[in-house]
Design a protein around this motif. Sequence first.
Motif, PDB file in Angstrom:
ATOM      1  N   ARG A 101       0.926  -1.287  -0.132  1.00  0.00           N
ATOM      2  CA  ARG A 101      -0.003  -0.184  -0.018  1.00  0.00           C
ATOM      3  C   ARG A 101       0.851   1.278  -0.056  1.00  0.00           C
ATOM      4  O   ARG A 101       1.740   1.364   0.961  1.00  0.00           O
ATOM      5  N   ALA A 102       0.607   2.034  -1.030  1.00  0.00           N
ATOM      6  CA  ALA A 102       1.497   3.222  -0.927  1.00  0.00           C
ATOM      7  C   ALA A 102       0.986   4.197   0.099  1.00  0.00           C
ATOM      8  O   ALA A 102       0.044   4.091   0.799  1.00  0.00           O
ATOM      9  N   PRO A 103       1.968   5.149   0.704  1.00  0.00           N
ATOM     10  CA  PRO A 103       1.933   6.063   1.836  1.00  0.00           C
ATOM     11  C   PRO A 103       0.649   6.724   1.623  1.00  0.00           C
ATOM     12  O   PRO A 103      -0.072   6.879   2.571  1.00  0.00           O
ATOM     13  N   GLU A 104       0.244   7.249   0.592  1.00  0.00           N
ATOM     14  CA  GLU A 104      -0.773   8.041   0.519  1.00  0.00           C
ATOM     15  C   GLU A 104      -2.211   7.236   0.685  1.00  0.00           C
ATOM     16  O   GLU A 104      -3.033   7.855   1.205  1.00  0.00           O
ATOM     17  N   ILE A 105      -2.320   6.042   0.460  1.00  0.00           N
ATOM     18  CA  ILE A 105      -3.518   5.251   0.776  1.00  0.00           C
ATOM     19  C   ILE A 105      -3.522   5.029   2.139  1.00  0.00           C
ATOM     20  O   ILE A 105      -4.628   5.015   2.668  1.00  0.00           O
ATOM     21  N   GLU A 106      -2.520   4.740   2.816  1.00  0.00           N
ATOM     22  CA  GLU A 106      -2.394   4.422   4.365  1.00  0.00           C
ATOM     23  C   GLU A 106      -2.947   5.663   5.120  1.00  0.00           C
ATOM     24  O   GLU A 106      -3.494   5.776   6.190  1.00  0.00           O
ATOM     25  N   SER A 107      -2.857   6.759   4.541  1.00  0.00           N
ATOM     26  CA  SER A 107      -3.041   8.025   5.082  1.00  0.00           C
ATOM     27  C   SER A 107      -4.669   8.547   4.815  1.00  0.00           C
ATOM     28  O   SER A 107      -4.826   9.627   5.585  1.00  0.00           O
ATOM     29  N   ARG A 108      -5.076   7.900   3.883  1.00  0.00           N
ATOM     30  CA  ARG A 108      -6.404   8.412   3.690  1.00  0.00           C
ATOM     31  C   ARG A 108      -7.544   7.968   4.875  1.00  0.00           C
ATOM     32  O   ARG A 108      -7.246   6.951   5.640  1.00  0.00           O
ATOM     33  N   PRO A 109      -8.318   8.919   5.282  1.00  0.00           N
ATOM     34  CA  PRO A 109      -9.424   8.285   6.213  1.00  0.00           C
ATOM     35  C   PRO A 109     -10.155   6.972   6.017  1.00  0.00           C
ATOM     36  O   PRO A 109     -10.399   6.807   4.659  1.00  0.00           O
ATOM     37  N   VAL A 110     -10.402   6.486   6.741  1.00  0.00           N
ATOM     38  CA  VAL A 110     -11.373   5.177   6.669  1.00  0.00           C
ATOM     39  C   VAL A 110     -12.814   5.428   7.301  1.00  0.00           C
ATOM     40  O   VAL A 110     -12.741   5.095   8.583  1.00  0.00           O
ATOM     41  N   TRP A 111     -13.627   5.911   6.702  1.00  0.00           N
ATOM     42  CA  TRP A 111     -14.883   6.524   7.319  1.00  0.00           C
ATOM     43  C   TRP A 111     -15.657   5.065   7.625  1.00  0.00           C
ATOM     44  O   TRP A 111     -16.016   4.309   6.963  1.00  0.00           O
ATOM     45  N   SER A 112     -16.000   5.230   9.065  1.00  0.00           N
ATOM     46  CA  SER A 112     -16.706   3.958   9.735  1.00  0.00           C
ATOM     47  C   SER A 112     -17.962   3.578   9.178  1.00  0.00           C
ATOM     48  O   SER A 112     -18.511   2.284   8.914  1.00  0.00           O
TER      49      SER A 112
END
Length: 280
Positions: free
Chosen positions: A6-17
Amino acid sequence: MKATVRAPEIESRPVWSHSCALDDLVAPYAIDPAVTEGLDTEPGWARRWTARWKTTQADVISPVQDLTSVPAIASVPVRGFTWRAGQRHRPGLQYLLATGRMHGFESLAERNLLMVLDFVGNVVEVLSQPFKLRFTTVDGSEDHTPDFLVLSPDSAMLIDVRPGHLVKDKDLVKFAATEWAASAVGWRYLVASGWRRQVLTSLDALSARRRPMSDRLGLQGELLELLRERPRRFGELAEATSLPAVARAHAVHLLWHRRLAMDLAQPLDDATWIYPVGRA
């Protein structure tokens, strides 16, 4: 086989519950197409490969091409869940709200998957150790039992759970064969090797209040009304109600049931921003 990076920008995106799906949470293994070169995939393979299901009355053996014709709901795990002193893995039973019953797991990693499945919803049934797949390779026959078959209203998914550092060479061809078997009948296949940062910790906190709760004091209505005004931090939100200590439990309950929203990539504490659904 290689792990998905996973690219760093993907990891940093919010994960809305309130809107996330399994694919937003899991870190899957990517099956290298070269692994399938060792499988017997000559014409007719889906008739030669078989699946053995177990029921309370007898075993049912079907060609892989007929997987969808087997009454899976009537089956029981093909392998029992055993407990003994000194064993290295942690089997047990996990209750799912989605199905209203207990489901067996063979490791803590499998238990985590069950928790996530219960949260993301759209699950009709989860079958542990659903069948034993017998497939052929260039060297002969092999067996593999997938960890779970997840049934949804309009789809099905086979899932194996294996932390990336525990995957061995002998697992690779079994994963590839299971993916072929799933694709033969239009099912998805997933090897869950990990999770996005923080989501398991957040979901574990939310799952503590997932069961039905009585709200005689109307605290859930207070929480929802407060958030109609603006997003608030968790601690501030609870303190603004008429009974903060109890309101905390109801706020967690509403988060699990997707009536409130938070970023699962962040830990749940008093500083966590809580949003009304539709404004996250």
